[in-house]
Design an enzyme around this catalytic site. Structure first.
Site, mmCIF file in Angstrom:
data_model
loop_
_atom_site.group_PDB
_atom_site.id
_atom_site.type_symbol
_atom_site.label_atom_id
_atom_site.label_comp_id
_atom_site.label_asym_id
_atom_site.label_seq_id
_atom_site.Cartn_x
_atom_site.Cartn_y
_atom_site.Cartn_z
ATOM 1 N N LYS A 60 -3.820 -2.223 10.918
ATOM 2 C CA LYS A 60 -3.253 -2.194 9.569
ATOM 3 C C LYS A 60 -1.924 -2.924 9.624
ATOM 4 O O LYS A 60 -1.010 -2.511 10.354
ATOM 5 C CB LYS A 60 -3.048 -0.736 9.123
ATOM 6 C CG LYS A 60 -2.314 -0.542 7.789
ATOM 7 C CD LYS A 60 -3.229 -0.814 6.627
ATOM 8 C CE LYS A 60 -2.578 -0.423 5.297
ATOM 9 N NZ LYS A 60 -2.525 1.037 5.098
ATOM 10 N N VAL A 61 -1.816 -4.019 8.901
ATOM 11 C CA VAL A 61 -0.608 -4.840 8.914
ATOM 12 C C VAL A 61 -0.137 -5.096 7.493
ATOM 13 O O VAL A 61 -0.848 -4.838 6.524
ATOM 14 C CB VAL A 61 -0.845 -6.191 9.626
ATOM 15 C CG1 VAL A 61 -1.289 -5.978 11.063
ATOM 16 C CG2 VAL A 61 -1.863 -7.044 8.875
ATOM 17 N N SER A 62 1.044 -5.624 7.372
ATOM 18 C CA SER A 62 1.548 -6.064 6.080
ATOM 19 C C SER A 62 0.873 -7.373 5.685
ATOM 20 O O SER A 62 0.639 -8.242 6.531
ATOM 21 C CB SER A 62 3.064 -6.295 6.149
ATOM 22 O OG SER A 62 3.756 -5.115 6.477
ATOM 23 N N THR A 116 5.480 -6.583 3.708
ATOM 24 C CA THR A 116 5.301 -7.057 2.340
ATOM 25 C C THR A 116 6.453 -6.581 1.476
ATOM 26 O O THR A 116 6.904 -7.300 0.578
ATOM 27 C CB THR A 116 3.972 -6.547 1.763
ATOM 28 O OG1 THR A 116 2.918 -6.854 2.680
ATOM 29 C CG2 THR A 116 3.674 -7.202 0.418
ATOM 30 N N ALA A 117 6.921 -5.365 1.733
ATOM 31 C CA ALA A 117 8.047 -4.832 0.968
ATOM 32 C C ALA A 117 9.248 -5.770 1.049
ATOM 33 O O ALA A 117 9.885 -6.093 0.034
ATOM 34 C CB ALA A 117 8.420 -3.443 1.489
ATOM 35 N N HIS A 160 5.825 3.979 1.019
ATOM 36 C CA HIS A 160 5.069 5.209 1.261
ATOM 37 C C HIS A 160 5.495 6.337 0.324
ATOM 38 O O HIS A 160 5.778 6.127 -0.854
ATOM 39 C CB HIS A 160 5.187 5.626 2.732
ATOM 40 C CG HIS A 160 4.688 4.611 3.704
ATOM 41 N ND1 HIS A 160 3.530 3.895 3.522
ATOM 42 C CD2 HIS A 160 5.203 4.185 4.886
ATOM 43 C CE1 HIS A 160 3.349 3.083 4.556
ATOM 44 N NE2 HIS A 160 4.348 3.232 5.385
#
Length: 288
Positions: A60-62, A116-117, A160
């Protein structure tokens, strides 16, 4: 690694409720006939780094890291986080900045420079913070709100469950990166992706995608099955917050990105590349 390699696959994702909810059925042997898998839990900054170093089969990655890893990893069409009303927030403490311009030259904590944030934050700041922010400090996401509260940084970019808990720290929302993105583009917001090593081969990656979809379906059909597992990894999170977290981040795009999901990702990476923030990359397709 050959496509005929039949050893258990490695899968790395966060201990956050949306991920533990989505993958519970598959990783706990509730789906006969699915690929064998071993799990490791890690924060997004760790998984992004592992992908860039080529460590691991499934991660799980950005979405922001995709341009750096696409030669070795393929985007899977399911299992990730993409949606509406679920963007990262910029938070400040009482007495702090009350407008984007107030962050000019200030110190901001972020969860990962490849997240991504942070990519969305950079696009937002380029539009709305004259001269840009000052120092950027990378902290584990769980440490960002305390740092803002205690005055160690001027603002924090949070992800989150912080969307539901920031007021308990005496913080206030300065900006919502999801609102900014949706307003300026009309697309849903891409956050986290599941990627698989290309050398596993198309047949095996397709089996993985089918396992993920089956795991999502199982989770939706019987939410109680994963409840104990989700709360154990959520640690001290209030069960109601965990439920809200799952409800926000697990949606139709988790099961299948579809045309609109892939278009949103292309829009994000295209806009970021045009701004010089990531390398240019070919448009995505459901297969890649």
């Amino acid at each position: 690694m050959s496509s005929t390699d039949d050893r258990p696959l490695t899968l790395t994702y966060s201990p956050c409720p949306n991920d533990t909810f989505v993958f519970h059925a598959w990783t706990h042997g509730l789906l006969p006939g699915t690929p064998d898998v071993t799990v490791d839990y890690a924060d997004i900054d760790v998984t992004n780094g592992r992908a860039e170093r080529g460590e691991g089969d499934l991660l799980k990655v950005s979405y922001a890291v995709l341009p750096y890893v696409r030669d070795e990893y393929a985007l899977l069409p399911c299992g990730g986080a993409l949606g509406r009303g679920c963007g990262p927030l910029v938070l400040t403490a009482e007495g702090g900045a009350t407008s984007p311009a107030g962050l000019a030259g200030r110190t901001v904590a972020v969860p990962s420079e490849r997240s991504t944030a942070y990519l969305l934050f950079r696009l937002w700041a380029a539009d709305l913070v004259p001269g840009g922010v000052g120092e950027v400090v990378v902290l584990p996401f769980a440490e960002i709100m305390p740092a803002v509260r205690d005055g160690r940084v001027d603002a924090g970019l949070v992800i989150h469950e912080a969307r539901f808990t920031f007021q308990a720290y005496g913080l206030r929302r300065l900006a919502d990166m999801g609102e900014y993105w949706e307003t300026t583009t009309g697309h849903p917001i891409p956050l986290g992706a599941i990627v698989g090593r290309r050398s596993l081969g198309g047949e095996r990656l397709a089996a993985v995608a089918e396992a993920i979809r089956s795991s999502v379906d199982h989770a939706w059909a019987d939410p109680s099955a994963s409840r104990k597992h989700v709360l154990a990894h959520a640690q001290e999170m209030d069960p109601a917050v965990a439920d809200a977290h799952i409800g926000l981040y697990v949606n139709e795009y988790t099961r299948d990105l579809g045309v609109s999901g892939h278009a949103a990702i292309d829009a994000l990476l295209g806009r970021a590349a045009a701004a010089g923030l990531v390398p240019a990359t070919a448009p995505l397709s459901p297969a890649g």
